[in-house]
Design an enzyme around this catalytic site. Structure first.
Site, short mmCIF file in Angstrom:
data_model
loop_
_atom_site.label_atom_id
_atom_site.label_comp_id
_atom_site.label_asym_id
_atom_site.label_seq_id
_atom_site.Cartn_x
_atom_site.Cartn_y
_atom_site.Cartn_z
N GLY A 147 3.05 -1.02 4.26
CA GLY A 147 3.14 0.39 3.94
C GLY A 147 4.58 0.77 3.63
O GLY A 147 5.09 0.52 2.54
N GLY A 148 5.25 1.33 4.62
CA GLY A 148 6.60 1.89 4.44
C GLY A 148 7.57 0.99 3.69
O GLY A 148 8.26 1.44 2.78
N HIS A 169 -9.39 1.50 4.92
CA HIS A 169 -8.10 1.64 5.64
C HIS A 169 -8.30 2.60 6.81
O HIS A 169 -9.07 3.56 6.72
CB HIS A 169 -7.03 2.18 4.68
CG HIS A 169 -5.66 2.08 5.25
ND1 HIS A 169 -5.19 3.00 6.17
CD2 HIS A 169 -4.67 1.17 5.08
CE1 HIS A 169 -3.96 2.64 6.53
NE2 HIS A 169 -3.63 1.54 5.89
N SER A 222 3.78 -2.01 10.32
CA SER A 222 5.24 -2.09 10.52
C SER A 222 5.81 -3.47 10.16
O SER A 222 6.69 -3.97 10.87
CB SER A 222 5.61 -1.69 11.96
OG SER A 222 5.23 -0.34 12.20
N GLY A 242 2.88 2.47 10.72
CA GLY A 242 3.84 3.55 10.51
C GLY A 242 4.61 3.94 11.76
O GLY A 242 5.31 4.95 11.78
N GLU A 295 -6.62 4.95 7.86
CA GLU A 295 -6.37 6.37 7.55
C GLU A 295 -7.59 6.99 6.88
O GLU A 295 -7.88 8.17 7.08
CB GLU A 295 -5.11 6.48 6.67
CG GLU A 295 -3.86 6.20 7.49
CD GLU A 295 -2.72 5.57 6.71
OE1 GLU A 295 -2.73 5.58 5.47
OE2 GLU A 295 -1.79 5.05 7.37
N GLU A 315 -5.10 -4.60 10.70
CA GLU A 315 -4.06 -3.60 10.91
C GLU A 315 -4.34 -2.85 12.21
O GLU A 315 -5.14 -1.90 12.23
CB GLU A 315 -4.05 -2.60 9.75
CG GLU A 315 -3.82 -3.23 8.39
CD GLU A 315 -3.27 -2.23 7.38
OE1 GLU A 315 -2.21 -2.52 6.80
OE2 GLU A 315 -3.86 -1.15 7.19
N ASN A 335 0.88 -1.17 0.00
CA ASN A 335 0.00 0.00 0.00
C ASN A 335 0.91 1.22 0.00
O ASN A 335 1.51 1.55 1.02
CB ASN A 335 -0.89 -0.02 1.25
CG ASN A 335 -1.72 1.24 1.38
OD1 ASN A 335 -1.76 2.07 0.47
ND2 ASN A 335 -2.38 1.40 2.53
N TRP A 336 1.00 1.84 -1.16
CA TRP A 336 1.94 2.97 -1.30
C TRP A 336 1.40 4.25 -0.65
O TRP A 336 2.11 5.24 -0.57
CB TRP A 336 2.25 3.23 -2.77
CG TRP A 336 2.95 2.10 -3.47
CD1 TRP A 336 3.29 0.88 -2.96
CD2 TRP A 336 3.41 2.10 -4.83
NE1 TRP A 336 3.93 0.12 -3.91
CE2 TRP A 336 4.02 0.84 -5.07
CE3 TRP A 336 3.37 3.03 -5.88
CZ2 TRP A 336 4.58 0.50 -6.31
CZ3 TRP A 336 3.92 2.70 -7.11
CH2 TRP A 336 4.51 1.44 -7.32
N LYS A 337 0.14 4.23 -0.28
CA LYS A 337 -0.50 5.42 0.32
C LYS A 337 -0.28 6.63 -0.61
O LYS A 337 -0.27 6.45 -1.82
CB LYS A 337 0.02 5.64 1.74
CG LYS A 337 -0.15 4.37 2.60
CD LYS A 337 0.11 4.56 4.05
CE LYS A 337 -0.08 3.22 4.78
NZ LYS A 337 0.09 3.35 6.23
P1 13P Z 1 3.31 0.44 7.64
O1 13P Z 1 3.79 -0.85 7.05
O2 13P Z 1 4.03 1.64 7.13
O3 13P Z 1 3.19 0.38 9.13
O4 13P Z 1 1.79 0.64 7.09
C1 13P Z 1 0.87 -0.38 7.23
C2 13P Z 1 -0.35 -0.04 6.48
O5 13P Z 1 -1.08 0.84 6.86
C3 13P Z 1 -0.62 -0.79 5.24
O6 13P Z 1 -1.91 -0.53 4.78
#
Ligand code: 13P
Length: 255
Positions: free
Chosen positions: A233-234, A95, A212, A173, A97, A167, A9-11
């Site tokens: 994510g990251g 998600h 994470s 993050g 967010e 999640e 997920n590149w956000k």
């Molecule tokens: P991180 O891997 O950066 O913690 O993000 C997780 C996430 O929200 C994937 O959708």
């Protein structure tokens, strides 16, 4: 056996040219990986160019959001038919967010999940508790109400196509992942709720962990009985770390 699914997920990261070079680098590093479904979920504006690069490379394409209506006066939104025509496979729905910053509710998540199926796509449905909810012992209650609401009204043949991403919000993050044991326990609980509501189907549903996930801890999660992959994510924003996650997952599943 459920096939593990690792999705990035590149956000809100990567311009078109950055997306093109990232996905090109990912393909280079993963040319001979087998046994793991791989997906990338770039920002909507990158979908067209990423789709061209991953064509016939065995990598799935995901969007990060979708409106439930087919079309109309919804400035800034993107519809199912638009994504379908582009060749999108999955859509991340709900998600944390989007729930936190953009007012998404269990009800809007459910409308979106149904629309995702109406347009021939598959949802990656995100659920998870806040740190306060975990400390107050409310993890199970929160996650089960989210999952029940998200799946309400689906047909059993749709439920088995759903991907769930557990999640925990406090792990996203932050560099502070849940322990693999904690994640597996909640994921087992999610499977039980699905089984209660859709008897006979829960063993087929893939449930990812997200929060994470990094190359150094991915194996701890992937060896757990009920964790079927990761929503990353990251660590999905660099080809090296994303590829490493996938290669490690593949080696676990190949025994
Ligand atoms: P991180 O891997 O950066 O913690 O993000 C997780 C996430 O929200 C994937 O959708």
């Amino acid at each position: 056996m459920r096939k593990p699914f690792i999705a990035g997920n590149w956000k809100m990261n990567k311009t078109v040219s950055e997306a093109e070079s990232l996905v090109t680098d990912i393909i280079e590093r993963l040319s001979d990986v087998e046994g793991v479904e791989i997906g990338v979920c770039p920002p909507a504006i990158d979908l067209v160019s990423v789709r061209e690069i991953i064509k016939n490379k065995g990598i799935k394409l995901g969007a990060q959001n979708m409106h439930w209506e087919e079309k109309g006066a919804y400035t800034g939104e993107i519809s199912g038919p638009m994504l379908k025509e582009l060749g999108v496979d999955y859509v991340i729905i709900g998600h944390s967010e989007r729930r936190q910053y953009f007012g998404e509710t269990d009800q809007s998540v459910n409308r979106k999940v149904k629309a995702v199926f109406d347009y021939g796509l598959k949802p990656i449905i995100c659920v998870g508790e806040t740190l306060k909810e975990r400390k107050d012992g409310k993890t199970e209650a929160k996650v089960s109400s989210q999952i029940k609401a998200a799946l309400a009204g689906l047909k059993p043949e749709q439920v088995v196509e759903v991907v769930v991403a557990y999640e925990p919000i406090w792990a996203i993050g932050t560099g502070e992942s849940a322990t693999a044991g904690q994640a597996n326990e909640v994921i087992k609980g999610i499977r039980e709720i699905i089984e209660k509501n859709f008897p006979g189907d829960a063993q087929k549903v893939r449930i990812q962990y997200g929060g994470s996930v990094k190359p150094h801890n991915v194996e701890e999660f992937m060896v757990e009985s009920d964790i079927d992959g990761a929503l990353v994510g990251g660590a999905s924003l660099e080809a090296d770390s994303f590829a490493e996650l996938i290669i490690k997952t593949a080696s676990i599943y190949q025994g």
